[in-house]
Design an enzyme around this catalytic site. Structure first.
Site, PDB file in Angstrom:
ATOM      1  N   CYS A 175       0.809  -1.227   0.000  1.00  0.00           N
ATOM      2  CA  CYS A 175       0.000   0.000   0.000  1.00  0.00           C
ATOM      3  C   CYS A 175       0.837   1.269   0.000  1.00  0.00           C
ATOM      4  O   CYS A 175       0.289   2.374  -0.032  1.00  0.00           O
ATOM      5  CB  CYS A 175      -0.940  -0.015   1.204  1.00  0.00           C
ATOM      6  SG  CYS A 175      -1.886  -1.538   1.306  1.00  0.00           S
ATOM      7  N   HIS A 189      -2.374   8.302   5.889  1.00  0.00           N
ATOM      8  CA  HIS A 189      -2.629   6.939   5.401  1.00  0.00           C
ATOM      9  C   HIS A 189      -3.986   6.477   5.935  1.00  0.00           C
ATOM     10  O   HIS A 189      -4.810   5.968   5.183  1.00  0.00           O
ATOM     11  CB  HIS A 189      -1.510   6.012   5.866  1.00  0.00           C
ATOM     12  CG  HIS A 189      -1.586   4.642   5.299  1.00  0.00           C
ATOM     13  ND1 HIS A 189      -1.602   4.393   3.942  1.00  0.00           N
ATOM     14  CD2 HIS A 189      -1.653   3.422   5.901  1.00  0.00           C
ATOM     15  CE1 HIS A 189      -1.669   3.089   3.720  1.00  0.00           C
ATOM     16  NE2 HIS A 189      -1.707   2.475   4.897  1.00  0.00           N
ATOM     17  N   GLU A 214       0.160   6.199  13.373  1.00  0.00           N
ATOM     18  CA  GLU A 214       0.427   7.338  12.497  1.00  0.00           C
ATOM     19  C   GLU A 214       0.312   8.657  13.253  1.00  0.00           C
ATOM     20  O   GLU A 214       1.154   9.552  13.101  1.00  0.00           O
ATOM     21  CB  GLU A 214      -0.520   7.323  11.295  1.00  0.00           C
ATOM     22  CG  GLU A 214      -0.242   8.423  10.284  1.00  0.00           C
ATOM     23  CD  GLU A 214      -1.081   8.295   9.022  1.00  0.00           C
ATOM     24  OE1 GLU A 214      -0.769   8.989   8.039  1.00  0.00           O
ATOM     25  OE2 GLU A 214      -2.053   7.502   9.015  1.00  0.00           O
ATOM     26  N   LYS A 259      -9.397   7.842   2.470  1.00  0.00           N
ATOM     27  CA  LYS A 259      -9.949   6.484   2.439  1.00  0.00           C
ATOM     28  C   LYS A 259     -11.304   6.375   3.134  1.00  0.00           C
ATOM     29  O   LYS A 259     -12.011   5.385   2.935  1.00  0.00           O
ATOM     30  CB  LYS A 259      -8.955   5.511   3.081  1.00  0.00           C
ATOM     31  CG  LYS A 259      -7.632   5.379   2.329  1.00  0.00           C
ATOM     32  CD  LYS A 259      -6.694   4.426   3.036  1.00  0.00           C
ATOM     33  CE  LYS A 259      -5.345   4.323   2.346  1.00  0.00           C
ATOM     34  NZ  LYS A 259      -4.527   5.550   2.509  1.00  0.00           N
ATOM     35  N   HIS A 267      -9.639   1.762   0.642  1.00  0.00           N
ATOM     36  CA  HIS A 267      -8.192   1.644   0.541  1.00  0.00           C
ATOM     37  C   HIS A 267      -7.825   1.064  -0.815  1.00  0.00           C
ATOM     38  O   HIS A 267      -8.026  -0.125  -1.073  1.00  0.00           O
ATOM     39  CB  HIS A 267      -7.683   0.752   1.668  1.00  0.00           C
ATOM     40  CG  HIS A 267      -6.197   0.755   1.831  1.00  0.00           C
ATOM     41  ND1 HIS A 267      -5.345   1.342   0.926  1.00  0.00           N
ATOM     42  CD2 HIS A 267      -5.397   0.230   2.811  1.00  0.00           C
ATOM     43  CE1 HIS A 267      -4.102   1.187   1.327  1.00  0.00           C
ATOM     44  NE2 HIS A 267      -4.109   0.512   2.472  1.00  0.00           N
ATOM     45  N   PHE A 292       2.070  -3.294   4.029  1.00  0.00           N
ATOM     46  CA  PHE A 292       2.474  -4.567   4.623  1.00  0.00           C
ATOM     47  C   PHE A 292       3.973  -4.781   4.350  1.00  0.00           C
ATOM     48  O   PHE A 292       4.469  -4.492   3.258  1.00  0.00           O
ATOM     49  CB  PHE A 292       1.682  -5.719   4.011  1.00  0.00           C
ATOM     50  CG  PHE A 292       0.299  -5.900   4.577  1.00  0.00           C
ATOM     51  CD1 PHE A 292      -0.228  -5.016   5.504  1.00  0.00           C
ATOM     52  CD2 PHE A 292      -0.484  -6.985   4.173  1.00  0.00           C
ATOM     53  CE1 PHE A 292      -1.498  -5.207   6.030  1.00  0.00           C
ATOM     54  CE2 PHE A 292      -1.761  -7.177   4.688  1.00  0.00           C
ATOM     55  CZ  PHE A 292      -2.276  -6.286   5.616  1.00  0.00           C
TER      56      PHE A 292
END
Length: 471
Positions: free
Chosen positions: A222, A362, A373, A393, A398, A457
């Protein structure tokens, strides 16, 4: 995992039981030295010069075009207008039969059309991942006034393409495996390998318009699109390209993609209220919502853009990439990988923390990720009273490898319009979140410097910085 050793005061480390005698002895020694030596004048206070941004027109990187494929259509202005309205694009899945799945909703693209960009024969063969890439890429080129006729007059060996994907042609891959298992290897399509591998988006776009510069893809889950922006800008700054067509594309709303993320226990299961499922920083969040699409920018050296009279919409200042080195899917709770990435981005961009007043986060709506975050942001930005942050998002889901591409467009539109889109579904925020998240309703805000965060990831972190263009 190794821990970070604490920092000790040397006097406490070396102090003995007879510390009083030691202190008297040191005092005597210091007096003796003072009597034998001339006192030196006090040193002038060290001054820290402010960071310097790039000034060389060959190395300044500007944005001259944007293209998007999203749940809100294929037009950049419409895309951002829907975001400003706070409209959710999250709906029940009808692309395949999801009735037996524990998650039955997504940021699914509907009524997608590639007319005028992909011929009918190729359109039927292509994986959606590459269809989205081609349309967003061509639209970005058109937006930058780099249509077919103009490209004929430019050295195309100095125009590169770097469009990444986290998953690649996942539908093509799934169909190929199904054909192998059910009918044998002879029934696998010859397009199985070419339309599965992640570099094919960049390749097909270059083939389509004849761009012969640097061409490859990056796949860092991502964080993919931001990694691409960072790498593409460096190609320009090293003098290897004048223009880069760059971004991310993804089409994982299919049984394999949805089923795989269900197995990871990463997705929200709010099937009764899909439009309320993506809710970054809200105490009632329960996972992210899978989305799809593509976001592509035209990055260009200022010198080249000026020479051809291009319309410059914003400037890319710099970026950074780091790794958590912690866990395959979970972020570090202390946010160290993220905070170090933000710090490195600001250094690379020549920006001080005080200059940043907008963060496109994010913010996936996961329990651990959202707070990690925020912890990282608060480490770097000590005064957040004038800062705004939001989560794209919350409305589009996402987009995985495409997320950073679409969010970069949201950042740049915020810069050019003076309006920030809301983070929707903000009902009860986590107590740690004391920065303005632009809850539920858009806000007017003059962006000085914006940063856009993307994490993936594997512990991949990426941050890029944009600003209004000032000649």
């Amino acid at each position: 995992m190794a821990s970070i050793a604490p920092i000790y005061n040397s006097s406490s480390v070396f102090k003995s039981k007879n510390s009083g005698n030691n202190e008297a002895s040191l005092l005597h020694c210091n007096r003796f030295k003072a009597s034998k030596t001339r006192l030196k004048p006090p040193m002038a206070a060290l001054t820290v010069s402010p960071p310097k941004r790039e000034t060389d027109p060959k190395k300044r990187v500007v944005i001259t075009g944007m293209g998007v494929v999203s749940v809100f259509g294929n037009d950049v202005n419409t895309f951002y207008e829907k975001l400003l309205e706070g409209q959710s694009g999250i709906t029940l899945i009808d692309k395949f039969d999801a009735s037996t799945f524990t998650v039955r909703f997504a940021g699914q693209i509907r009524n997608f059309s590639s007319v005028g960009y992909i011929d009918g024969k190729n359109d039927r063969r292509l994986d959606d991942c590459w269809r989205y890439c081609l349309v967003a890429g061509r639209k970005a080129l058109d937006d930058a006034n780099l249509g077919h006729q103009v490209l004929q007059t430019i050295d195309r060996t100095r125009i590169g393409v770097l469009v990444g994907s986290g998953m690649g042609g996942l539908t093509t891959f799934s169909n190929g495996v199904e054909a192998l298992i059910q009918k044998g290897f002879k029934k696998i399509t010859p397009f199985f390998i070419p339309y599965t591998i992640t570099n094919m988006g960049s390749a097909l776009l270059a083939i389509d318009v004849g761009l012969m510069g640097p061409n490859y893809s990056i796949s860092t889950a991502c964080a993919t699109a931001n990694y691409c922006f960072y790498a593409a800008a460096n190609h320009i700054r090293r003098g290897e390209a004048d223009i880069m067509v760059v971004g991310g594309t993804e089409a994982a709303v299919n049984p394999t993609g949805v089923g795989g993320f269900i197995a990871c226990r990463a997705l929200s299961q709010r099937n009764h209220e899909p439009h309320k499922a993506s809710r970054p920083w809200d105490q009632d969040r329960d996972g992210f919502v899978i989305g799809e699409g593509a976001g592509v920018l035209i990055m260009e050296s200022l010198e080249h853009a000026s020479r051809r009279g291009a319309n410059i919409v914003a400037e890319y200042l710099g970026g950074a990439i780091t790794c958590d080195a912690h866990h395959m899917t979970d972020p570090r709770k202390d946010g160290l990988g993220i905070s170090s990435c933000i710090t490195k981005c600001l250094e690379h961009a020549g920006v001080s923390p005080e200059e940043v007043n907008y963060v496109n986060c994010h913010a996936t709506s996961t329990l651990a990720g959202d707070l990690a975050e925020v912890i990282a942001i608060k480490k770097i930005f000590k005064d957040t009273s004038e800062m705004k942050m939001n989560g794209t998002k919350s409305m589009i889901g996402h987009g995985l490898g495409a997320a950073g591409g679409m969010e970069a467009i949201a950042c740049i539109k915020a810069i050019t319009t003076g309006w920030l889109h809301p983070t929707i579904n903000q009902d009860i925020l986590e107590p740690e979140v004391d920065i303005d998240t632009v809850p539920n309703v858009k806000k007017q805000h003059e962006v000085n410097v914006a940063i856009s965060n993307s994490f993936g990831f594997g512990g991949h972190n990426s941050v890029v910085a944009f600003a209004p263009f000032n000649p």
